[in-house]
Design an enzyme around this catalytic site. Structure first.
Site, short mmCIF file in Angstrom:
data_model
loop_
_atom_site.label_atom_id
_atom_site.label_comp_id
_atom_site.label_asym_id
_atom_site.label_seq_id
_atom_site.Cartn_x
_atom_site.Cartn_y
_atom_site.Cartn_z
CG ASN A 28 -1.86 1.15 1.27
OD1 ASN A 28 -1.80 2.07 0.45
ND2 ASN A 28 -2.77 1.13 2.23
NE ARG A 111 -6.22 1.73 -0.20
CZ ARG A 111 -6.23 2.89 0.46
NH1 ARG A 111 -5.12 3.37 0.97
NH2 ARG A 111 -7.36 3.56 0.60
CG HIS A 200 -12.93 3.40 3.05
ND1 HIS A 200 -13.68 4.35 3.70
CD2 HIS A 200 -11.64 3.79 3.19
CE1 HIS A 200 -12.89 5.27 4.22
NE2 HIS A 200 -11.63 4.94 3.92
CG HIS A 228 -14.13 1.77 6.65
ND1 HIS A 228 -13.33 0.66 6.46
CD2 HIS A 228 -13.27 2.82 6.82
CE1 HIS A 228 -12.06 1.02 6.51
NE2 HIS A 228 -12.01 2.33 6.73
NE ARG A 261 -10.38 12.50 3.68
CZ ARG A 261 -10.25 11.20 3.46
NH1 ARG A 261 -11.31 10.45 3.25
NH2 ARG A 261 -9.06 10.64 3.44
N GLY A 352 -14.92 2.36 14.51
CA GLY A 352 -16.02 1.40 14.54
C GLY A 352 -15.74 0.18 15.39
CD GLU A 404 -8.92 -1.24 4.17
OE1 GLU A 404 -9.17 -0.58 3.14
OE2 GLU A 404 -8.53 -0.72 5.23
#
Length: 421
Positions: A28, A111, A200, A228, A261, A352, A404
């Site tokens: 990644n 990724r 995601h 997520h 964000r 989460g 992931e």
């Protein structure tokens, strides 16, 4: 005329003829970092993991952890670029007998954040794939260039090995046009590739499937709302294993309130800031992506710190938390309506999985929808998927740790190595 196989096909054939090739290296690559894991796909076990960060700085840091035994190793020294970073990673792996030259390595899975509408599945990388990822840079200017750098560096180190791109957007390409289209002029939207792509995706794919497994059902028989919640946050509505809606859009800015964000916002705010505030597009971009969300509301983007402040009576932290939860409830309700029938709500990612107060607050008041949280079950921490709803709840509420890297490795190996096992 005899048809000749493509270079990518030839690599696949070569790998599939090697019976020991059961390992996948997952990379990644960020703009100044590389995260990696090496997995054995015979059982999905991890052999090693690590992170290179601050690439290009004097204080570059590499932390490597062999997961088959042994102590973590860390080095702080200048690492000039991604090529040097991957060479350093290869050297660390070699110390554990897991070098990149091993015949057991089946492929490298990468990724890639944005695959547009072109890439709906994991894809073996060749020149045409690289060109398309590059063409998508305007809609993913922060991510795709870094992903490309990592891919090209890995290809240079192991040109004989299949490199597979797994796209964050791919899981969401099953959204119907009614969910994917913005209500703007169609010609303009098509010309500039403006639509809702979602992100995601590897996490949403993994968690929706794992939730079905937790319920003892097949993915095609389950409707799930996946939440997520990390520093970046997104929701998805998954019907029978296929995404039918998701909260992020053209970019990862749309949707839920996130760490830095804004999430959903009247787009006219941008025009107002330009006309009245005299802000440039770059300044507004920075404001909405890096100085908004929780950090803009209360100065913190760590949910643990925000909850500590809430418990101490801090009103700014309380307001930030309430806004975060309000947006989350709106998406749960909206996706309940989209799906019609919901079998489970699944919480995942850093917030989460670990923030019990977030889960409790997000579900509170939704009892008429068949949703409830058992406070004792919710307080339990663990690394395994688990239910936190009462035994007689009409809709299951679950905590499902995302993975992931395993999802990328699984998709990569399914493409290049399934005949090696």
């Amino acid at each position: 005329m005899t048809a000749h196989p493509s270079p990518a096909t030839a690599l696949l054939d070569e790998v599939r003829s090697a019976p020991l090739a059961t390992r996948v290296l997952v990379l990644n690559s960020g703009s100044s970092s590389v995260k990696y894991q090496l997995l054995d796909m015979r059982d999905g076990s991890r052999l090693a993991a690590g992170l290179v960060e601050r690439i290009g700085e004097e204080t570059s840091r590499l932390k490597h952890t062999p997961l088959t035994g042994g102590e973590s190793r860390e080095q702080i020294a200048p690492i000039a670029d991604h090529e040097a970073a991957l060479k350093a990673v290869a050297a660390e792996l070699a110390k554990d007998g897991l070098g990149l030259d091993s015949p057991e390595l089946a492929a490298i899975g990468h990724r890639v954040v944005h695959g547009g509408q072109t890439f709906t599945d994991p894809t073996v990388i060749d020149d045409s794939v690289l060109a398309e990822i590059e063409r998508l840079i305007p809609v993913a200017p922060l991510h795709n260039p870094a992903n490309l750098t990592g891919i090209r560096t890995a290809m240079a180190l192991r040109p004989d090995l299949p490199q597979v791109a797994v796209f964050d957007t791919a899981f969401h390409t099953t959204m119907p046009e009614s969910a994917a289209r913005y209500a703007i002029d169609v010609k303009t939207a098509d010309e500039h590739r403006i639509r809702r792509y979602g992100f995601h995706g590897t996490s949403h794919a993994y968690v929706s499937r794992a939730t079905a497994e937790l319920l003892g059902k097949a993915p095609q028989d389950v409707n799930v709302i996946v939440l997520h919640l990390g520093n970046g946050a997104s929701a998805s509505a998954v019907r029978g294993g296929r995404c039918v809606d998701t909260s992020m859009g053209l970019t990862p800015l749309e949707g839920l309130v996130m760490g830095t964000r804004s999430g959903d916002m009247d787009p006219a705010v941008i025009f107002h800031l330009m006309r009245v505030g005299g802000m440039s597009t770059d300044e507004i971009d920075t404001l909405l992506n890096k100085k908004s969300g929780l950090i803009g509301l209360c100065g913190d983007n760590d949910m643990r710190e925000i909850r500590r402040r809430v418990d101490e009576g801090d009103e700014r932290a309380r307001l930030a938390f309430d806004i975060y939860i309000h947006r989350l409830k709106k998406y749960i309700g909206a996706y309940y309506a989209v799906l019609g029938r919901v079998d489970a709500i699944a919480f995942t990612a850093g917030v989460g999985e670990n923030a019990a107060p977030v889960r409790e607050a997000a579900i509170a008041g939704l009892e008429e929808l068949g949703l409830a949280v058992d406070s004792d079950l919710n307080a339990v921490r663990g690394d395994e998927p688990r239910l936190i709803s009462p035994r007689d709840a009409r809709v299951a509420v679950a905590v499902v740790p995302t993975d992931e890297e395993l999802e990328i490795a699984t998709q990569t190996y399914a493409l290049v190595g399934e005949s090696n096992a």
